[in-house]
Design a protein around this motif. Structure first.
Motif, short mmCIF file in Angstrom:
data_model
loop_
_atom_site.label_atom_id
_atom_site.label_comp_id
_atom_site.label_asym_id
_atom_site.label_seq_id
_atom_site.Cartn_x
_atom_site.Cartn_y
_atom_site.Cartn_z
N ASP A 191 -8.27 7.67 5.53
CA ASP A 191 -8.77 6.33 5.22
C ASP A 191 -10.04 5.98 6.00
N GLU A 198 -14.43 2.68 7.12
CA GLU A 198 -13.34 2.83 6.17
C GLU A 198 -13.81 3.60 4.94
N ARG A 224 -9.29 4.39 -0.29
CA ARG A 224 -8.02 5.10 -0.14
C ARG A 224 -7.74 5.99 -1.34
N THR A 278 0.84 -1.19 0.00
CA THR A 278 0.00 0.00 0.00
C THR A 278 0.88 1.24 0.00
N GLN A 332 0.58 7.52 2.37
CA GLN A 332 0.17 8.90 2.11
C GLN A 332 1.38 9.82 2.21
#
Length: 230
Positions: free
Chosen positions: A126, A117, A120, A21, A24
């Motif tokens: 998130d 959630e 993303r 992932t 950010q």
């Protein structure tokens, strides 16, 4: 022993899966987020108890060997308080109020998992924190997430690649509760070596001093973007 190995194994797996992932990117503090009359709720996740972290000891036998080799340090780490780090929430509230911000502390340990959630997206939280707007009469959430505190010693399989360091990892963020966008996102990771010889069991005075210094350094990095520039 089994518990130490299990915890470290879980952390290693999490680190590996986390690579899939894209993280950010940091976001510089937007002026409107801490402008006078801004309404901000300040929250802090549970601060973990101090422990020893051994990244890089990737197999079960490696983890077991590394845990045994650092057992004295781990036993000492578990005696150290992490309350000083938790004090950052009150310090943030005070700092914001000095700027004229309507800041309110959200009581208790903030549990991110209780919020839905979101898909993303870059620059977006998130989780959906929108329900906090009405609950606390706020427009933004300032959240400090503490990921780890204690000591870190890196490994390559069975072999240490560093001396133990005092270690604190946290993230400061401000989320716009209307849009879910980050108005601020700042990862903080402090690694501080012992001021002298580190291997002095059972109290490890050099590393212990570094531990408290690392906590103060982490708090300073979280507070600095919130303070008025002279």
């Amino acid at each position: 022993m089994i518990r130490i190995v299990t915890i470290t194994w879980v952390m290693a797996v999490a680190a590996l899966t986390g690579c899939a992932t894209k993280p950010q990117l940091p976001v510089q503090m937007k002026a409107e987020a801490i402008a006078p009359q801004a309404r901000v709720g300040v929250a802090l996740t549970a601060v973990p108890k101090a422990d020893t972290y051994l990244p890089g000891a990737g197999c079960l036998l490696c983890l077991a060997a590394a845990s045994v080799a650092n057992s004295s340090l781990t036993a000492h780490a578990k005696t150290l308080p992490s309350d000083d780090l938790a004090a950052v929430k009150a310090q943030i509230v005070e700092t914001l109020k000095k700027r004229g911000v309507e800041a309110v502390a959200i009581d208790g340990d903030f549990d991110v998992a209780k919020f839905p959630e979101r898909t993303r997206q870059p620059g977006q939280a998130d989780r959906d924190f929108a329900r906090l707007r009405d609950q606390y009469q706020i427009d933004r959430l300032l959240l400090v997430t503490v990921e780890g505190v204690g000591f870190q010693r890196t490994y390559s399989s069975y072999f240490p690649t560093s001396d133990p360091l005092a270690w604190v990892k946290a993230t400061g963020s401000v989320v716009d509760l209307r849009s879910g966008a980050y108005d601020w996102l700042k990862p903080v990771e402090i690694r501080k070596p012992s001021s002298g010889k580190w291997d002095e069991p059972p109290k490890f005075p050099g590393l212990t001093n570094a531990y408290y210094e690392a906590i103060e350094m982490a708090k300073e990095q979280l507070l600095q973007p919130l303070q008025k520039q002279q």
